[in-house]
Enzyme design. Structure first.
Site, PDB file in Angstrom:
ATOM      1  N   THR A 108     -85.586 -21.188  18.186  1.00  0.00           N
ATOM      2  CA  THR A 108     -85.018 -20.557  19.388  1.00  0.00           C
ATOM      3  C   THR A 108     -83.977 -19.507  19.054  1.00  0.00           C
ATOM      4  OG1 THR A 108     -83.390 -22.333  19.557  1.00  0.00           O
ATOM      5  CG2 THR A 108     -85.426 -22.582  20.806  1.00  0.00           C
ATOM      6  N   CYS A 109     -83.365 -19.643  17.874  1.00  0.00           N
ATOM      7  CA  CYS A 109     -82.327 -18.684  17.517  1.00  0.00           C
ATOM      8  C   CYS A 109     -82.902 -17.293  17.313  1.00  0.00           C
ATOM      9  CB  CYS A 109     -81.578 -19.141  16.273  1.00  0.00           C
ATOM     10  SG  CYS A 109     -82.647 -19.444  14.872  1.00  0.00           S
ATOM     11  N   VAL A 110     -84.203 -17.223  16.977  1.00  0.00           N
ATOM     12  CA  VAL A 110     -84.830 -15.908  16.762  1.00  0.00           C
ATOM     13  C   VAL A 110     -86.047 -15.735  17.667  1.00  0.00           C
ATOM     14  CG1 VAL A 110     -84.017 -15.521  14.421  1.00  0.00           C
ATOM     15  CG2 VAL A 110     -86.081 -16.895  14.800  1.00  0.00           C
TER      16      VAL A 110
END
Length: 1013
Positions: free
Chosen positions: A980-982
């Site tokens: 989810t961070c990217v």
């Protein structure tokens, strides 16, 4: 005649034989000039000496004549000769006293000359003596001689007394005397006399006679003649301007004056109202108003219609001429003037911060009002007086335009009384006045009929508005104030009930468009100085203040339409008349210029007025942003951020100026607070996570690690279990009103959280947090009202609605101006106004009570928390950028749009990694599966991949970084995972579409397979 100064005029000897000296020609000329000057000086001295001799001989002769005249007068005080001598001698107080004393002893002597053969001479001389008498009184009204003079004057000017003495009702002596003394300052000298007498000396014997001299002139002139008008004009200028006039007069004389004043013929003043205003100072104008209120209201029922109309027009003109706040200036016994309870500011005190060029309250010196004058002026906005005026409009409908204009002028000049006036008007007739003003006075005018934005925006149209008849503006502006006022204490349920909206929706649509057209015109003009320097015709109101009033009403109506749409499509937009591309470019340019000029973030209303003056487009975006489509404003917002970022030299993916921070996995919120509190969050933030063993985690932060940190941080800081936030029944959060949350340490957390949210807006990171609408209003410097209370405290909301619509005696409910709170199980009562526990809620003040309760619960209880949060937010985001949106739009800006997910847009902006490309069989199967998902499943997928279930407002091209799919091996049993961070989906190379669908559904529904690697 002998020479006065010797024989200087004797001719000098002349040498005819020529000069034998060596004197030059220049010396000869200089000598000749000197002799000429000497002769001129001699001539002037002789002329002056002659004048002095003449004056001295004249003075001696005058003294002799006056001495002779005095002797003649004393020999026969009451004769025609004595009267001539008295007039010739002039202002001699001793002789005037002897004459008036003699005349007062025998009325036949006083009036005898009126029937003699020398009547004409007698009357002429008597006129001049009468002027001498009133001037003598004005000079020393407290003397016994003054009393005698007044007795004589009252006899001379009283036609009934003259007729009784002379035995003839046709005597014209009082009429001629009155005309002469009025031309020579009778009322001016009466005023001087009354003001010379001490205010508390109403028992002075001279006062009844002075009062009689005030009304006697009207006994000697026919009503509504030119002379009558002149007398009435002088009465207004000189007598009604006397401060505290009713308090200077004994009760008997006051009743006499009240009955004798020619109030039934006030229409005579219609032609000279402007002159009265121009010839009086603000203090004098206030005295006229106060004195009229002392004499006129008791006679409303019997006054003829023309007199009532003239009286109302005079009051309106006087009020319109006064400086704003003239009727409620600061008093010696108070530090500050109380503000109207309907002021839409969250602040308890006025913002005195000034910016050069701002429009500020006039610095006119305001008159200091005596307590008794203030008390008398309170009659004007009182409910009983206003209801009496409104009842007159039922008997005389033609009075309504003048009364509306009067009420508008009153609201302008007396802001502290505005809420009382508006509340009374709304209560009268159950809101029927609003409909009446709109249908009879607004809709028929050109202002009410103009629905074409093109004509309003025309180059010359502003001047058409400016020079429009002054009768158009008061009803429009009063209706605007009334409608704004009623919306503050009206719930949505009431609003959408036709019986409670005051205006039907079919009426509200053209009315709101009228306000919108005019407001947009006033914002759109390049020469904004015109708005600050000119007044609305007939009102003491700047055009910029008109714009503010219209804007408040428009914002209130638009807020209703935003919650439950009822306006036609594109009702609020002007994009069909304005090129949006050029508007965007110009707005960005104006923002750059404004930023260079200000060098600060703008938070106050005065600052906003200043920047609206600098930049018309920013004025529109800050005040009536709904004129521009939402997507356009979002685009402008992103351009503002990009410009700001470039100006500061920041680049999201650059190592230049970046901030590097180490965060422990188990202490994300605390470490974030400790290490980022003093950091400029607009700079690129590079995060290094520290694992449970104290070792840095492997990986390079290209933006993804920061997003992971940010997402985890938001989950922690907005958790209601931390004590900083509470949730409404709709799961919308707002600051905890508990006193614990307002302690210094927790306020610092609110500032930090505000900066974090500002970072999200700055970077375009979506945050799936829902804020309560009344809290979002604080971000926009807007007030929260009754309708917002429904989501916070439904029981209290229903109680206030019951109180508002209660038809019985409100005082029977035993409600006072307090509100009960509870902390740690301890109940506490808070006064809403000073001494509120002793102020009962009545029918007249219940709207104020409802407003104050709502204001306390929605604003005051969270004031410190909201200010701290906004202080942090405004460090990151210029407040005027946020004011481009309303509460609902702000929530969308934060968390994305709650609209169907467009798979075509998502696929167009998807990147592939590893072995995948757009034509790979697994990828084709993936998109077929996604097309088979319903919207709930698609939102679950989006939350699984990006941590937010809503798509970006301007499409997936704004998702940062872009959505990506990377292969995750050949294991057919492995679930898809997400970074989810990217915004990355790690998808195994499934060979079967059914398996892909099952595994994907299992992953997004259970959260399994979440992978931070």
């Amino acid at each position: 005649m002998l020479p006065l100064f010797g024989d200087e005029r004797r001719r000098r000897a002349i040498n005819l034989g020529g000069s034998t000296s060596a004197t030059s020609q220049a010396a000869i000329l200089e000598q000749a000039r000197a002799r000429r000057i000497e002769r001129e000086a001699l001539r002037r001295r002789e002329e002056s000496a002659i004048k002095i001799q003449s004056w001295w001989r004249g003075t001696l002769e005058t003294r002799n004549v006056r001495r002779h005249m005095r002797q003649l007068f004393l020999q026969d005080v009451t004769s025609l000769t004595g009267l001539r001598c008295l007039v010739f001698i002039g202002q001699d107080d001793d002789l005037l006293q002897q004459w008036s004393a003699a005349m007062s002893m025998d009325d036949r002597l006083l009036f005898g000359g009126a029937v003699s053969q020398d009547k004409a001479h007698w009357v002429t001389l008597l006129c001049r003596v009468s002027v001498l008498l009133i001037k003598s009184v004005a000079k020393a009204p407290l003397t016994s001689s003054a009393l005698t003079h007044l007795q004589v004057l009252c006899k001379l000017l009283d036609p009934l007394y003259a007729a009784r003495v002379l035995g003839s009702p046709e005597s014209d002596l009082p009429r001629m005397l009155t005309q002469y003394v009025m031309q020579h300052g009778l009322y001016y000298n009466i005023r001087t006399s009354i003001e010379t007498i001490a205010l508390d000396s109403k028992d002075d014997p001279a006062i009844p006679y002075l009062v009689k001299l005030v009304y006697l002139p009207f006994s000697n002139v026919l009503p509504l003649t030119e002379l009558f008008t002149q007398y009435l004009h002088a009465l207004a200028i000189h007598i009604l301007t006397i401060p505290l006039l009713p308090y200077r007069i004994p009760l008997i004389s006051l009743s006499e004056l009240s009955s004798k004043l020619p109030l039934a013929y006030l229409q005579a003043l219609s032609s000279c109202i402007t002159d009265i205003v121009m010839q009086t100072s603000p203090s004098a104008q206030i005295n006229i108003i106060a004195n009229l209120l002392a004499f006129t209201p008791p006679r409303y029922a019997v006054l003829p219609l023309p007199s009532l109309a003239a009286y109302i027009q005079l009051l309106r003109a006087l009020l319109s001429a006064l400086p704003v706040h003239a009727l409620d200036p600061p008093f010696p016994d108070s530090k500050s003037q109380s503000l109207s309870w309907e002021d839409d500011s969250d602040r308890d005190d006025d913002d005195n911060g000034l910016v050069p060029g701002c429009l500020v309250v006039s610095h006119s010196v305001l008159p200091m009002l005596d307590a008794r004058t203030r008390k008398k002026l309170q009659t004007l906005p009182s409910s009983s007086h206003l209801n009496t005026l409104l009842k007159l409009t039922r008997q005389h409908p033609q009075l309504l335009p003048d009364i509306v204009a009067l009420l508008m002028a009153l609201n302008i000049v007396w802001p502290a009384a505005k809420d009382k006036v508006l509340g009374t008007l709304l209560l009268y007739g159950g809101g029927g006045l609003v409909r009446e003003i709109y249908r009879d006075q607004v809709r028929p005018t050109p202002l009410g009929r103009d629905e074409n934005i093109v004509t309003v925006m025309g180059t010359d149209n502003f001047y058409h508005l400016y020079y429009a008849t002054e009768d158009w503006w008061p009803p429009l502006l009063l209706l605007t104030d009334l409608y704004t006022h009623t919306l503050r204490t009206m719930g949505d349920d009431e609003f959408f009930s036709n019986s409670r909206t005051l205006l039907t929706v079919n009426e509200l649509i053209p009315f709101s468009r009228t306000l919108f057209n005019i407001a947009f015109t006033l914002y759109w003009r390049d020469d904004q100085s015109t708005l600050q320097d000119t007044n609305v015709p007939g009102l003491n109101l700047r055009w910029i203040n008109v714009r503010e009033r219209l804007t408040k009403c428009l914002q209130a109506i638009h807020a209703r339409d935003s919650r439950r749409p009822f306006m036609p499509q594109n009702h609020w937009h002007v994009d069909t008349q304005i090129d949006m591309s050029s508007f965007i470019d110009a707005a960005v340019h104006e923002e750059q210029e404004t930023d260079e000029v200000s060098g600060l973030h703008v938070t106050s209303k005065r600052h906003r007025a200043y920047f609206s003056h600098l930049s018309p487009r920013l004025g529109i975006l800050s005040n009536i942003p709904f004129a521009i489509p939402f997507e356009t404003r979002v685009h402008i917002f992103r351009l503002f951020v990009q410009t700001d970022m470039a100006k500061r030299g920041f680049n999201q993916f650059s190592r230049h100026n970046r901030v590097e921070v180490s965060i422990r996995r188990g202490h994300i919120a605390q470490d974030g607070y400790d290490k980022l509190s003093g950091v400029d969050l607009r700079a690129p933030i590079f995060i290094t996570f520290i694992d449970q063993f104290g070792e840095p985690e492997a990986g390079i932060d290209g933006g993804g690690v920061f997003k992971e940190f940010f997402t985890s941080l938001c989950k922690e800081v907005f958790d209601s279990d931390r004590g900083l936030w509470l949730e409404t029944k709709k799961n919308e959060i707002y600051p905890n009103p508990h006193s614990y949350a307002s302690e210094a340490y927790n306020l610092s957390w609110y500032r930090f959280i505000g900066r974090i949210l500002g970072k999200a807006l700055y970077e375009g990171i979506l945050v799936e947090v829902a804020f309560a609408g009344f809290f979002l209003a604080k971000w926009l410097d807007k007030q929260s009202f009754l309708d917002d209370l429904a989501s916070l405290d439904p029981d209290l909301y229903q109680g206030l609605i019951f109180l508002k619509n209660y038809t019985g005696n409100v005082e029977d409910l035993s409600v006072n101006f307090t509100v009960a709170t509870e902390e740690f199980g301890v109940a506490k009562v808070v006064d809403l106004i000073p001494n509120g526990s002793n102020v009962p809620v009545t029918r007249e003040n219940r709207l104020r009570y409802i407003y104050l309760v709502s204001h306390y619960r929605l604003t005051k209880q969270i004031k410190l928390q909201s200010e701290a949060f906004f202080e942090g937010l405004s460090v990151m985001i210029d407040p005027k950028w946020l004011r481009m949106f309303n509460q609902q739009e702000l929530q969308i800006l934060l968390g994305g749009v709650n609209s169907p997910i467009d798979l075509g847009d998502l696929r167009q902006h998807t990147q592939y990694g590893g072995l995948y490309n757009d034509q790979d069989p697994t990828i084709r199967a993936f998109w077929k599966v996604m097309e088979s998902f319903d919207q709930e499943q698609r939102r679950a997928f989006l939350r699984f991949v990006t941590s937010c279930s809503r798509p970006p407002l301007l499409g997936f091209k704004q998702l940062n970084p872009n959505f990506a799919i990377r292969d995750a091996g050949d294991d057919q049993h492995r679930l898809p995972t997400a970074g989810t961070c990217v915004n990355l989906l790690k998808l195994p190379r499934y060979t079967n579409e059914r398996v892909l669908r099952e595994k994907l559904l299992q992953a997004i529904s259970s959260g399994a397979g979440f992978d931070l690697s």
